[in-house]
Write a protein that holds these residues in place. Structure first.
Motif, PDB file in Angstrom:
ATOM      1  N   GLY A 117     -38.785  25.479  47.494  1.00 23.07           N
ATOM      2  CA  GLY A 117     -38.598  25.786  46.203  1.00 23.07           C
ATOM      3  C   GLY A 117     -39.153  27.192  45.891  1.00 23.07           C
ATOM      4  N   SER A 118     -40.424  27.557  46.468  1.00 23.87           N
ATOM      5  CA  SER A 118     -40.780  28.786  45.951  1.00 23.87           C
ATOM      6  C   SER A 118     -40.200  29.917  46.493  1.00 23.87           C
ATOM      7  CB  SER A 118     -42.314  28.865  46.402  1.00 23.87           C
ATOM      8  OG  SER A 118     -43.274  27.709  45.757  1.00 23.87           O
ATOM      9  N   GLN A 119     -39.490  29.536  47.846  1.00 18.84           N
ATOM     10  CA  GLN A 119     -38.866  30.476  48.509  1.00 18.84           C
ATOM     11  C   GLN A 119     -37.652  31.101  47.834  1.00 18.84           C
ATOM     12  OE1 GLN A 119     -37.932  29.380  52.592  1.00 18.84           O
ATOM     13  NE2 GLN A 119     -35.807  30.507  52.330  1.00 18.84           N
ATOM     14  N   GLN A 120     -36.836  29.978  47.086  1.00 18.33           N
ATOM     15  CA  GLN A 120     -35.887  30.330  46.330  1.00 18.33           C
ATOM     16  C   GLN A 120     -36.211  31.097  45.038  1.00 18.33           C
ATOM     17  OE1 GLN A 120     -32.695  29.929  47.379  1.00 18.33           O
ATOM     18  NE2 GLN A 120     -33.697  29.321  49.218  1.00 18.33           N
ATOM     19  N   SER A 121     -37.178  30.533  44.482  1.00 16.87           N
ATOM     20  CA  SER A 121     -37.769  31.332  43.037  1.00 16.87           C
ATOM     21  C   SER A 121     -38.237  32.700  43.594  1.00 16.87           C
ATOM     22  CB  SER A 121     -38.876  30.502  42.706  1.00 16.87           C
ATOM     23  OG  SER A 121     -38.384  29.344  42.186  1.00 16.87           O
TER      24      SER A 121
END
Length: 341
Positions: free
Chosen positions: A87-91
């Motif tokens: 999720g952090s990667q996408q954000s």
């Protein structure tokens, strides 16, 4: 504090002090564009300067870097942390595009980074938390946890500041994480990692002379705080000495070196390197140089109590309460971790 590129971050660790009391749990997230042979997103977790957690966008898997981490975690721990990192990667991928637009940039090498975590003083019981963002090696925005507001470092980050300052749920979530949850995880990790973190390993010392330089290299030591002293004919050399950063080895130990630049008339003489470390008495090596030739090498230990001075930040191991195995992720919630700029 300036936020630096991920590869340099790994070299920025805390030091140990004989009366040390401060412990830290830190996470570093780095998103990048157009860096050859480097993942677009990397997450690293550090406990008292020791890497214990790693994720990158190539493997898409959060993994332990220390065996003791699994003792503190339940079977689904890595599954949950992997999901959080995804999720952090996408954000972060979206954030780096947003910030590039604000700086009127298109292609090229760019980095968007985050450092967050907490500290705990095991004597005073004082705690602190930090959540900082950087872009291209410069500060971008920082959470002021005491006043529960954001501090913009550039005009381009004012939009983000206003957005986050008006999101009370985001701010309260951060307050709860950094003052309670992060501290709990820090104490848990200290308990389970004590066998690794409390060990003391003596440095291996090498002293070399070549052309116009004398180099002392200490490696394989743990914990990381060392003091390297170079002497010529018994006199400590203070000028023309370049002392490098303390760097990590792959096995969890550390290395450091000091290089003395010598003029032609200084090539002859007796050069001594002393390395002081809390693992025991100082280790020293001596070179006797005559007409460019090394006539002798003396190796030994000073028979005395080693007192390591000049170290900067105290980090010692906690030997107090035990903790149950973790039943959730130690990273921030998705709302806090993946906040859009």
């Amino acid at each position: 504090m300036k936020v630096v590129v991920f590869l340099l971050i790994l070299g920025l660790f805390c030091f140990n002090q004989t009366s040390g009391v401060t412990h830290s749990l830190q996470y570093f997230y780095t998103a990048s564009t157009e860096i050859s042979n480097f993942p677009e997103f990397v997450a690293v977790g550090m406990l008292d300067g020791i890497q214990f957690y790693y994720y990158d966008s190539n493997s898409k898997q959060a993994v332990p870097k220390q065996n003791w981490v699994n003792e503190a975690a339940d079977p689904r721990y890595w599954e949950r942390n992997t999901a959080n990192c995804l999720g952090s990667q996408q954000s972060f991928k979206a954030n780096i595009d947003i910030v590039k637009q604000r700086f009127n940039q298109t292609g090229g090498v760019h980095t968007f980074q985050k450092m967050y975590g907490c500290q705990w003083d095991d004597e005073s019981k004082a705690t602190d938390g930090f959540n900082q963002f950087g872009y291209d090696g410069e500060d971008f925005i920082t959470l002021d946890l005491k006043n529960l507001r954001c501090i913009a470092s550039t005009p381009e980050s004012l939009i983000t500041k206003n957005k986050w300052d008006n999101d009370r749920a985001w701010l309260e979530n951060n307050r709860n994480y950094f003052t309670t949850e992060c501290i709990d995880w820090l104490k848990k990790y200290l308990q389970y990692g004590s066998s690794t973190l409390e060990r003391k390993v003596r440095p291996e010392v090498t002293l070399l002379q070549k052309d116009t330089a004398v180099m002392c290299h200490a490696t394989g030591f743990y914990p990381e705080g060392v003091m390297i002293t170079l002497k010529r004919d018994g006199e400590e050399m203070l000028d023309d000495v370049d002392v490098g950063e303390t760097l990590p080895n792959e096995d969890g130990t550390f290395q450091k070196r000091a290089v003395l630049t010598v003029s032609p008339e200084m090539k002859k003489g007796q050069y001594t390197c002393e390395v002081a470390h809390k693992s025991g008495p100082p280790t020293f090596k001596t070179l006797i140089v005559e007409d460019g030739n090394i006539l002798g090498i003396i190796i030994g230990c000073v028979v005395a109590v080693a007192v390591v001075t000049g170290v900067i930040v105290a980090i010692v191991m906690m030997k107090k309460k035990g903790y149950k195995k973790a039943e959730q992720s130690d990273s921030e919630s998705d709302h806090s971790n993946g906040a859009r700029t």
